[in-house]
Design an enzyme around this catalytic site. Structure first.
Site, short mmCIF file in Angstrom:
data_model
loop_
_atom_site.label_atom_id
_atom_site.label_comp_id
_atom_site.label_asym_id
_atom_site.label_seq_id
_atom_site.Cartn_x
_atom_site.Cartn_y
_atom_site.Cartn_z
N LYS A 1 58.54 55.60 78.02
CA LYS A 1 59.08 56.16 76.78
C LYS A 1 60.55 55.81 76.59
CE LYS A 1 55.91 60.01 76.05
NZ LYS A 1 55.70 61.45 76.22
N LYS B 1 46.30 52.16 76.58
CA LYS B 1 45.78 53.50 76.33
C LYS B 1 45.76 53.81 74.83
CE LYS B 1 48.45 56.97 77.15
NZ LYS B 1 49.33 58.01 77.68
N LYS C 1 48.94 58.26 70.33
CA LYS C 1 49.46 58.68 69.03
C LYS C 1 50.58 57.77 68.57
CE LYS C 1 48.95 63.51 70.40
NZ LYS C 1 49.62 64.65 70.98
P1 TYM Z 1 49.47 64.79 75.33
O1 TYM Z 1 49.81 65.63 74.15
O2 TYM Z 1 49.97 63.38 75.36
O3 TYM Z 1 47.90 64.70 75.50
C1 TYM Z 1 47.09 65.86 75.55
C2 TYM Z 1 45.92 65.64 76.48
O4 TYM Z 1 45.16 64.50 76.06
C3 TYM Z 1 44.99 63.60 77.16
N1 TYM Z 1 44.99 62.21 76.64
C4 TYM Z 1 44.03 61.33 76.90
N2 TYM Z 1 42.88 61.42 77.62
C5 TYM Z 1 42.10 60.31 77.68
N3 TYM Z 1 42.41 59.14 77.05
C6 TYM Z 1 43.54 59.00 76.32
N4 TYM Z 1 43.83 57.87 75.71
C7 TYM Z 1 44.41 60.14 76.22
N5 TYM Z 1 45.60 60.35 75.60
C8 TYM Z 1 45.93 61.63 75.87
C9 TYM Z 1 46.20 63.84 78.05
O5 TYM Z 1 45.96 63.43 79.38
C10 TYM Z 1 46.37 65.34 77.92
O6 TYM Z 1 45.52 66.02 78.82
N6 TYM Z 1 52.53 66.22 78.95
C11 TYM Z 1 51.32 66.59 78.27
C12 TYM Z 1 51.35 67.97 77.64
C13 TYM Z 1 51.70 69.09 78.57
C14 TYM Z 1 50.86 69.61 79.61
C15 TYM Z 1 51.60 70.67 80.20
C16 TYM Z 1 49.60 69.27 80.08
C17 TYM Z 1 52.82 69.82 78.57
N7 TYM Z 1 52.78 70.79 79.55
C18 TYM Z 1 51.07 71.41 81.27
C19 TYM Z 1 49.08 70.00 81.14
C20 TYM Z 1 49.82 71.06 81.73
C21 TYM Z 1 51.10 65.59 77.16
O7 TYM Z 1 52.00 64.96 76.67
O8 TYM Z 1 49.85 65.53 76.68
#
Ligand code: TYM
Length: 332
Positions: free
Chosen positions: A111, A194, A197
């Site tokens: 990032k 991957k 968004k």
């Molecule tokens: P975020 O918002 O990027 O994504 C949310 C969830 O979606 C999963 N994900 C995917 N799974 C499979 N294939 C993909 N291409 C894909 N893109 C996203 C992510 O693995 C995630 O589970 N840092 C985290 C948010 C967060 C969090 C936490 C998660 C903040 N605090 C505490 C767990 C526990 C994030 O940016 O997710």
């Protein structure tokens, strides 16, 4: 006692990767666990956000979660900034985590890109706040997609470092739950990247807000190779796009990649893509329709989030109080 926590960022459209890698598993886990699900708006501002768009996205993501089947009566659903305990514990963890650990985080490197000196301190400390999100509830299990694995290892390191710095056995070592076939859904334009968004091309992903026509068009245009589908999983090796599309089909149909290969082995992608489109539309359309219905009443979404925050606060406060006592702060 088992307790689930997971979070999702309100930054732009949710996509099929979020749905298959995370949200659908969150819904299923509600049957067996106490679940806490959080729209992580504090994490969202580690990259620049338009305030009105952030508010809209927070409601939109909450609506998607409810539409997908998160039951706000059974589970806790709220947005992170309503529960200040997350940020408070994150500060304490900033005083436990090591620079060297954060320097290894691949998501920060991706990032921040080439302009590392210009990156926000918040973006660097992002995984520390994640650890606080989880541990402020002493959550034991965290369902996520594969891309969050490294952050969860750091959460364990922080829990261990806190316990050993203060000579206590206070925080649990949280386990990741990386479930199902679609733990890493890839871009429809490039099977080695991957689905995300932040990809500039909307054709790289299927959004939860897409119409059936848009889904059909994106799948039709999805990159493939010239060969027909293989009849065994081994035949997917070295074919990232085929591997990804077969994985998406398997996840949507709740079967294995091997089952999909057996069914479509020898078929051309055009036929497979027609069936994949029908399956994706069948699965996502009801969620999209329900989400639109919920978004007509933003007041209701806000009240669901406020109720959730109250319940979350009640769980977090006693844990945070104990932490403050352990650290040596005077009690109020
Ligand atoms: P975020 O918002 O990027 O994504 C949310 C969830 O979606 C999963 N994900 C995917 N799974 C499979 N294939 C993909 N291409 C894909 N893109 C996203 C992510 O693995 C995630 O589970 N840092 C985290 C948010 C967060 C969090 C936490 C998660 C903040 N605090 C505490 C767990 C526990 C994030 O940016 O997710």
């Amino acid at each position: 006692m088992n307790r689930i926590f997971s979070g999702i960022q309100p930054t732009g459209n949710l996509h099929l990767g979020n749905y298959l890698g995370a949200i659908r598993n969150w819904v299923r886990l509600q049957a067996d666990y106490e679940c806490i699900y959080c729209v992580v708006d504090l994490h969202a501002i580690t990259q620049q956000q338009d305030p009105d768009e952030l508010r809209a996205s927070t409601r939109e993501v909450a609506a998607s979660l409810l539409a997908a089947g998160i039951d706000a009566k059974e589970s806790i659903l709220f947005n992170q900034s309503l529960v200040p305990a997350h940020a408070e514990l994150a500060w304490i963890f900033n005083c436990v985590a090591r620079l060297g650990w954060l320097n290894r985080m691949t998501q920060f490197k991706e990032k921040a890109g080439k302009h590392r000196e210009n990156a926000l301190v918040g973006l660097y400390a992002y995984p520390v706040l994640m650890a606080a999100d989880i541990l402020v509830y002493k959550a034991t299990h965290v369902p996520v997609g594969d891309d969050q694995k490294q952050h969860l290892e750091l959460t364990r390191d922080i829990a261990q470092a806190f316990n050993s710095a203060y000579g206590v056995d206070f925080f649990p070592l949280t386990e990741p739950l990386i479930l199902g076939v679609a733990t890493r859904v890839m871009s429809l334009r490039d099977g080695t990247k991957k689905m995300s968004k932040s990809d500039a091309s909307d054709y790289s992903r299927i959004n939860l807000t897409d119409t059936p026509e848009a889904i059909a068009q994106k799948i039709r245009k999805a990159r493939t190779d010239p060969d027909p589908l293989p009849d065994t999983v081994e035949g997917l090796e070295g074919r990232p796009e085929a591997h990804n599309l077969v994985g998406i089909f398997a996840a949507l149909a709740d079967i294995s990649r091997a089952d999909v290969c057996q069914r479509f082995g020898g078929a051309q992608f055009s036929k497979f893509k027609e069936d994949l489109t029908a399956l994706a539309v069948d699965t996502l359309s009801p969620v999209t329709a329900e989400m639109r219905r919920l978004l007509d009443d933003p007041g209701h979404i806000d009240s669901v989030l406020r109720d959730g925050a109250e319940k979350a606060e009640a769980l977090a406060q006693p844990i945070l109080r104990d932490v403050k006592e352990i650290v040596g702060f005077l009690s109020p």
